[in-house]
Design an enzyme around this catalytic site. Structure first.
Site, PDB file in Angstrom:
ATOM      1  N   LYS A 186     -13.736  27.995 -76.507  1.00 47.94           N
ATOM      2  CA  LYS A 186     -12.979  26.881 -77.704  1.00 47.94           C
ATOM      3  C   LYS A 186     -12.850  25.541 -77.656  1.00 47.94           C
ATOM      4  CE  LYS A 186     -13.471  25.772 -82.023  1.00 47.94           C
ATOM      5  NZ  LYS A 186     -14.057  26.555 -83.335  1.00 47.94           N
TER       6      LYS A 186
ATOM      7  N   ASN B 258     -16.260  17.003 -91.998  1.00 48.01           N
ATOM      8  CA  ASN B 258     -17.671  17.300 -92.581  1.00 48.01           C
ATOM      9  C   ASN B 258     -17.824  18.251 -93.486  1.00 48.01           C
ATOM     10  OD1 ASN B 258     -20.728  17.469 -91.109  1.00 48.01           O
ATOM     11  ND2 ASN B 258     -19.881  19.159 -90.345  1.00 48.01           N
TER      12      ASN B 258
HETATM   13  N1  GLU Z   1     -17.194  24.009 -84.571  1.00 47.16           N
HETATM   14  C1  GLU Z   1     -17.613  25.162 -85.321  1.00 47.16           C
HETATM   15  C2  GLU Z   1     -16.759  26.904 -85.445  1.00 47.16           C
HETATM   16  O1  GLU Z   1     -15.562  27.598 -85.334  1.00 47.16           O
HETATM   17  C3  GLU Z   1     -19.411  25.714 -84.710  1.00 47.16           C
HETATM   18  C4  GLU Z   1     -19.227  25.907 -83.099  1.00 47.16           C
HETATM   19  C5  GLU Z   1     -20.561  25.936 -82.205  1.00 47.16           C
HETATM   20  O2  GLU Z   1     -21.060  25.088 -83.069  1.00 47.16           O
HETATM   21  O3  GLU Z   1     -20.593  26.002 -81.712  1.00 47.16           O
HETATM   22  O4  GLU Z   1     -18.003  27.018 -85.930  1.00 47.16           O
END
Ligand code: GLU
Length: 416
Positions: free
Chosen positions: A106, A221
């Site tokens: 992340k 979103n």
């Molecule tokens: N930010 C999204 C999540 O928390 C998608 C992460 C991604 O597609 O790599 O799952």
């Protein structure tokens, strides 16, 4: 005693509980409790007024045993390294529970994108990619959007990466617009995956979704697509939605087209015709069949859990429920679809996006949706089966499935 709301402490406590149930080897447990790598950056950005502002930023590669680290980048004023660590840990369990060959990571930047001009945001996005570029890549770590970021930001980051490396490499980042190699169906994917899990949970509980009531916290979103799909696909009556400024309610149900129109025109859901304004806590505590937290972490805590009246909580946000709230929900018999299962649709389609990028051939939206449905249905039932077999909560069951898969791979590699 006041509850510890540090997201990383919560993520570690959840893992500790799972490790206990699994009787995980203590060395494996110790390894899985910590991120494998983390990067801290200071990013100087020329602001529109001519001054340079320095932004703090992070990227955490929590675990890449099962594949390249994968996870979004958040732009948020309250971002901390511990938030990013927790979210990266949850990505590790998320990619494992939906069984895509990826690890967990992340990123985050401490900033308020609402107060920045498009030019400032572009320079910050490019600056972030310059800082992180040597640590990411199709075979290392693949970022994506999250809270406060979007396909435009992914485009600037992809472009910066390709300029630095002098070649096209669309699979380095997912959640891109279609013309830059994005996947059909990626934008609604998180919400869509959540709908699949709600559909499967309702079947188990013998609950008729047609006309069942629903409240959704968050209208980014994920929340806005959840409203659209809950209404159009599941036939739910969405009686309340919210954004960071406030919440609205309508006894007869809120039409997603009308609320989205209000959002587009004013940047807020408040003021939607035929709705009344309510507070965020009224939304969460409403007697609905399904509550969908789709905003940020720590929304359902020891302080409000006993007032929650939903039958199902579908966690489209990451980390919306604290361990104290979990205990209370268990006693109340509320069915939880835990975050890293419920919201795994986004990363599943991110994985499909990487696959399509790698062979330069693109699927139709229908093909993406069929594969997504299959992934989410399989993941849901793997977790349900584990919950039944071990007599644990759905959250613990999701941990047991995910931690087992990651630990097996770590062991196969001979790391522990
Ligand atoms: N930010 C999204 C999540 O928390 C998608 C992460 C991604 O597609 O790599 O799952």
């Amino acid at each position: 005693m006041t509850e510890n709301l540090n997201p990383f402490a919560i993520a570690q406590a959840q893992l500790d509980q799972a490790a206990g149930i699994l009787q995980l080897d203590p060395h494996m447990h110790a390894f899985l409790r910590e991120p494998m790598r983390e990067f801290h950056f200071s990013i100087p950005v020329r602001m529109d007024d001519g001054n340079v502002q320095t932004f703090k930023a992070f990227r955490v590669q929590y675990n890449d045993a099962r594949g390249p680290a994968k996870g979004g980048i958040r732009f948020h004023p309250d971002e901390t390294i511990d938030t990013v660590r927790a979210l990266a840990a949850w990505m590790t369990w998320k990619t494992a529970v939906c069984d895509v060959p990826l690890g967990g990571g992340k990123g985050g930047v401490v900033c308020n994108p609402r107060n920045m001009s498009p030019g400032e945001l572009e320079r910050l996005s490019r600056g972030y990619m310059r800082a992180v570029s040597r640590f990411v890549g199709l075979k290392r770590d693949v970022p994506a959007p999250d809270v406060g970021t979007n396909p435009q930001i992914m485009s600037w980051m992809l472009d910066e990466y390709e300029v630095i490396n002098g070649e096209h490499d669309p699979g380095v980042i997912t959640g891109k617009p279609l013309m830059l190699g994005g996947s059909a169906g990626r934008t609604p994917a998180t919400a869509m995956g959540g709908m699949v899990t709600i559909r499967e949970a309702a079947k188990l509980l013998g609950m008729d979704l047609k006309g069942a009531t629903c409240a959704i916290q968050g209208y980014g979103n994920v929340g806005s697509f959840a409203h659209r799909l809950a209404h159009d696909l599941l036939g739910l009556k969405v009686v309340a939605v919210s954004d960071e400024f406030g919440a609205i309610y309508s006894k007869n149900g809120l039409d997603p087209t009308v609320v989205s129109g209000q959002m587009r025109r004013t940047g807020k859901v408040g003021g939607t015709p035929d709705s009344e304004e309510i507070s965020n806590s009224q939304l969460l505590e409403m007697p609905v069949d399904i509550l969908i937290p789709a905003a940020i972490e720590n929304q359902l805590t020891g302080a409000n859990a006993d007032r929650i009246q939903a039958r199902i909580i579908a966690e489209l946000a990451n980390g919306p429920t604290t361990p104290e709230a979990d205990q209370i929900f268990l006693q109340k018999g509320i069915y939880i679809i835990p975050d890293f299962l419920c919201n795994a649709g986004g990363v599943s389609v991110s994985y499909f996006e990487m696959v399509q990028n790698s062979y330069g051939y693109y699927w139709t939206e229908q093909e993406v949706q069929e594969r997504l449905d299959q992934k989410m249905t399989t993941a849901f039932h793997a977790v349900h089966k584990m919950a039944e077999e071990r007599g644990v909560t759905t959250r613990m069951a999701a941990y047991l499935v995910a931690v087992n898969r990651v630990a097996e791979t770590v062991r196969a590699r001979g790391w522990v």
